[in-house]
Design an enzyme around this catalytic site. Structure first.
Site, mmCIF file in Angstrom:
data_model
loop_
_atom_site.group_PDB
_atom_site.id
_atom_site.type_symbol
_atom_site.label_atom_id
_atom_site.label_comp_id
_atom_site.label_asym_id
_atom_site.label_seq_id
_atom_site.Cartn_x
_atom_site.Cartn_y
_atom_site.Cartn_z
ATOM 1 N N GLN A 30 0.825 -1.213 0.000
ATOM 2 C CA GLN A 30 0.000 0.000 0.000
ATOM 3 C C GLN A 30 0.863 1.268 0.000
ATOM 4 O O GLN A 30 0.738 2.123 -0.881
ATOM 5 C CB GLN A 30 -0.913 -0.007 1.242
ATOM 6 C CG GLN A 30 -1.745 1.240 1.343
ATOM 7 C CD GLN A 30 -2.654 1.306 2.559
ATOM 8 O OE1 GLN A 30 -3.702 1.922 2.481
ATOM 9 N NE2 GLN A 30 -2.283 0.706 3.668
ATOM 10 N N TYR B 293 3.738 -7.608 17.783
ATOM 11 C CA TYR B 293 3.945 -6.726 16.624
ATOM 12 C C TYR B 293 4.625 -5.429 17.055
ATOM 13 O O TYR B 293 5.621 -4.998 16.472
ATOM 14 C CB TYR B 293 2.595 -6.420 15.960
ATOM 15 C CG TYR B 293 2.653 -5.301 14.942
ATOM 16 C CD1 TYR B 293 3.283 -5.481 13.715
ATOM 17 C CD2 TYR B 293 2.081 -4.044 15.216
ATOM 18 C CE1 TYR B 293 3.353 -4.437 12.783
ATOM 19 C CE2 TYR B 293 2.146 -3.002 14.287
ATOM 20 C CZ TYR B 293 2.782 -3.213 13.078
ATOM 21 O OH TYR B 293 2.849 -2.183 12.162
ATOM 22 N N ASP C 172 2.389 3.541 15.351
ATOM 23 C CA ASP C 172 1.848 4.175 16.562
ATOM 24 C C ASP C 172 1.701 3.159 17.698
ATOM 25 O O ASP C 172 1.604 3.526 18.864
ATOM 26 C CB ASP C 172 0.481 4.810 16.254
ATOM 27 C CG ASP C 172 -0.494 3.844 15.596
ATOM 28 O OD1 ASP C 172 -0.046 2.832 14.996
ATOM 29 O OD2 ASP C 172 -1.715 4.069 15.679
ATOM 30 N N ASP D 166 13.571 -10.671 -0.157
ATOM 31 C CA ASP D 166 13.007 -10.963 1.160
ATOM 32 C C ASP D 166 13.989 -10.395 2.166
ATOM 33 O O ASP D 166 15.157 -10.805 2.204
ATOM 34 C CB ASP D 166 12.861 -12.492 1.324
ATOM 35 C CG ASP D 166 12.182 -12.838 2.640
ATOM 36 O OD1 ASP D 166 12.354 -12.098 3.626
ATOM 37 O OD2 ASP D 166 11.480 -13.868 2.674
HETATM 38 N N1 LIG Z 1 -1.455 -0.591 7.481
HETATM 39 C C1 LIG Z 1 -1.509 0.037 8.653
HETATM 40 O O1 LIG Z 1 -2.587 0.333 9.162
HETATM 41 C C2 LIG Z 1 -0.219 0.435 9.362
HETATM 42 C C3 LIG Z 1 -0.282 1.228 10.517
HETATM 43 C C4 LIG Z 1 0.910 1.648 11.112
HETATM 44 C C5 LIG Z 1 2.128 1.258 10.570
HETATM 45 N N2 LIG Z 1 2.166 0.457 9.475
HETATM 46 C C6 LIG Z 1 3.452 0.106 8.878
HETATM 47 O O2 LIG Z 1 3.481 0.674 7.589
HETATM 48 C C7 LIG Z 1 4.269 -0.106 6.717
HETATM 49 C C8 LIG Z 1 3.583 -0.322 5.372
HETATM 50 O O3 LIG Z 1 2.302 -0.858 5.572
HETATM 51 P P1 LIG Z 1 1.305 -1.105 4.346
HETATM 52 O O4 LIG Z 1 -0.042 -0.713 4.791
HETATM 53 O O5 LIG Z 1 1.876 -0.539 3.098
HETATM 54 O O6 LIG Z 1 1.371 -2.694 4.270
HETATM 55 P P2 LIG Z 1 1.242 -3.722 3.043
HETATM 56 O O7 LIG Z 1 0.388 -3.160 1.969
HETATM 57 O O8 LIG Z 1 0.892 -5.044 3.631
HETATM 58 O O9 LIG Z 1 2.727 -3.768 2.513
HETATM 59 C C9 LIG Z 1 3.742 -4.406 3.244
HETATM 60 C C10 LIG Z 1 4.858 -4.706 2.304
HETATM 61 O O10 LIG Z 1 5.847 -5.452 3.035
HETATM 62 C C11 LIG Z 1 6.353 -6.427 2.172
HETATM 63 N N3 LIG Z 1 6.964 -7.486 2.951
HETATM 64 C C12 LIG Z 1 6.394 -8.314 3.862
HETATM 65 N N4 LIG Z 1 7.309 -9.173 4.344
HETATM 66 C C13 LIG Z 1 8.486 -8.887 3.702
HETATM 67 C C14 LIG Z 1 9.788 -9.430 3.738
HETATM 68 N N5 LIG Z 1 10.083 -10.473 4.537
HETATM 69 N N6 LIG Z 1 10.744 -8.909 2.934
HETATM 70 C C15 LIG Z 1 10.464 -7.859 2.120
HETATM 71 N N7 LIG Z 1 9.242 -7.302 2.026
HETATM 72 C C16 LIG Z 1 8.268 -7.813 2.818
HETATM 73 C C17 LIG Z 1 5.151 -6.900 1.392
HETATM 74 O O11 LIG Z 1 5.593 -7.536 0.224
HETATM 75 P P3 LIG Z 1 4.727 -8.668 -0.516
HETATM 76 O O12 LIG Z 1 3.304 -8.233 -0.455
HETATM 77 O O13 LIG Z 1 5.303 -8.704 -1.901
HETATM 78 O O14 LIG Z 1 4.932 -9.961 0.244
HETATM 79 C C18 LIG Z 1 4.446 -5.570 1.122
HETATM 80 O O15 LIG Z 1 4.932 -4.980 -0.058
HETATM 81 C C19 LIG Z 1 4.631 -1.364 7.506
HETATM 82 O O16 LIG Z 1 5.947 -1.179 7.976
HETATM 83 C C20 LIG Z 1 3.670 -1.372 8.676
HETATM 84 O O17 LIG Z 1 4.263 -1.984 9.814
HETATM 85 C C21 LIG Z 1 1.015 0.031 8.855
#
Ligand SMILES: NC(=O)c1ccc[n+]([C@@H]2O[C@H](COP(=O)([O-])OP(=O)(O)OC[C@H]3O[C@@H](n4cnc5c(N)ncnc54)[C@H](OP(=O)(O)O)[C@@H]3O)[C@@H](O)[C@H]2O)c1
Length: 334
Positions: free
Chosen positions: A11, A136, A113, A47
């Protein structure tokens, strides 16, 4: 700048890679399972738990900035898979930060957060002490600490409940089984005429992914280091956020049912208040995170502009009123 975006099919990663490309930076995007769909962006498989491969990619490409969005962030999944969560969110982040340092690159990472226990009243600032309550949250906090110790040129950005418009039919669930993002999941439930139960006792700072992408690039292009909050400017409970989103898009609010967190029996504890102040970001790089009204305007625009927007959703948006077929109960999984 030459920018390497980790998780560029995700995302936030997709938004930041596209924005960096449009701003004229040279972009390499990595993915693990979801391919990157953006022309002009070189892509490769990575990865971040594979330490040798991380080193190889960084030495081969020698970016000036690495923006790491890759994480396992299904909070309940992490609670029952602590080793996997630590391997990705703590150790993988360490490998990337250390390899960035050796390659001479600045490291920008996304944290959360949820590093706070949520017992404070009002938004948290960067000087408040973390108190992670879940696996987490611990894995992300330890990832922050590892990155800062490995690469002195590290910036940690902490957002909160990230949302954006993503096509509902696309296979956008994350590797850890989390379907869509919170807002897109919620919209799909409403569109299917389901009653959606949303908690009133978890307050956060919902953050539009597009807004976060701009903040990340502002941080990447600057020379600041350390921890910065980069979250939406309006603290809201999940319930109030959904009400605002539903109203903005023309869905009637009677299908949004307020509940307490206890009713969800979530495996991992959530902070009751994880709202964040992003004042330090504004002072350091001059970027102000959006108020909810502006963020919802932007999300609505990206929906209207999406040629693949499902016809029923386009109808609701344009008519300003939904006609769901009748509620069936569904509790929020987030
Ligand atoms: N979503 C929320 O509400 C939220 C809130 C606060 C903080 N965050 C943080 O924001 C960041 C981005 O979140 P998002 O919403 O964009 O999540 P997302 O859409 O699930 O994207 C996460 C990305 O991480 C990649 N990933 C997972 N495991 C991996 C690994 N072992 N090596 C390399 N890449 C890996 C996934 O790749 P693949 O899909 O190709 O496997 C995906 O591209 C994360 O760090 C999360 O902790 C998220």
């Amino acid at each position: 700048l030459k920018v390497l975006v980790i998780g560029a099919g995700g995302q936030v990663g997709a938004k930041v890679a596209r924005l960096a490309h449009r701003k004229g930076h040279s972009v390499v995007g990595t993915y693990r399972s979801r391919a990157v769909e953006e022309s002009g962006i070189e892509t490769l498989l990575l990865d971040k738990t594979d330490r040798a491969r991380v080193e190889e990619v960084l030495q081969q490409h020698r970016p000036q900035v690495v923006i790491d969005t890759g994480a396992l962030h299904n909070v309940d999944y992490c609670e029952s898979h602590p080793e996997e969560a630590m391997a990705v969110n703590r150790d993988g982040t360490r490998w990337v930060a250390a390899a960035s340092q050796r390659a001479g690159a600045r490291f920008v990472m996304i944290s959360t957060d949820y590093v706070f226990d949520g017992l404070r009243t009002g938004p948290y600032s960067e000087t408040d002490a973390p108190g992670p309550a879940s696996v987490y949250a611990r894995s992300k906090l330890e990832g922050e600490q590892a990155a800062i110790s490995e690469n002195p040129d590290t910036v940690v950005a902490r957002p909160s409940v990230i949302y954006s418009w993503v096509p509902l039919a696309s296979p956008t669930g994350s590797a850890s089984g989390k379907p869509l993002n919170f807002a897109s999941w919620f919209l799909r439930q409403l569109l299917e005429g389901k009653e959606v139960r949303i908690v009133t006792d978890q307050i956060a700072s919902p953050t539009l992914a597009d807004d976060l992408a701009r903040a990340l690039l502002a941080l990447a292009e600057s020379s600041v280091t350390g921890v910065f909050h980069a979250a939406g400017a309006t603290p809201l409970s999940r319930y109030d956020f959904c009400r605002r989103l539903g109203e903005r898009l023309g869905f009637p609010s009677e299908h949004i049912v307020p509940i307490d967190s206890a009713a969800l029996r979530q495996a991992a504890p959530r902070p009751p208040n994880s709202s964040l102040s992003s004042e330090k970001l504004r002072r350091a790089v001059g970027y102000s995170m959006q108020e909810i009204g502006l963020a919802l305007d932007e999300m609505q625009r990206s929906m209207v502009e999406d040629p693949g927007l499902p016809a029923p959703l386009r109808d609701v948006l344009l008519a300003g009123g939904a006609r769901p077929e009748g509620p069936s109960s569904r509790a929020a999984m987030f």
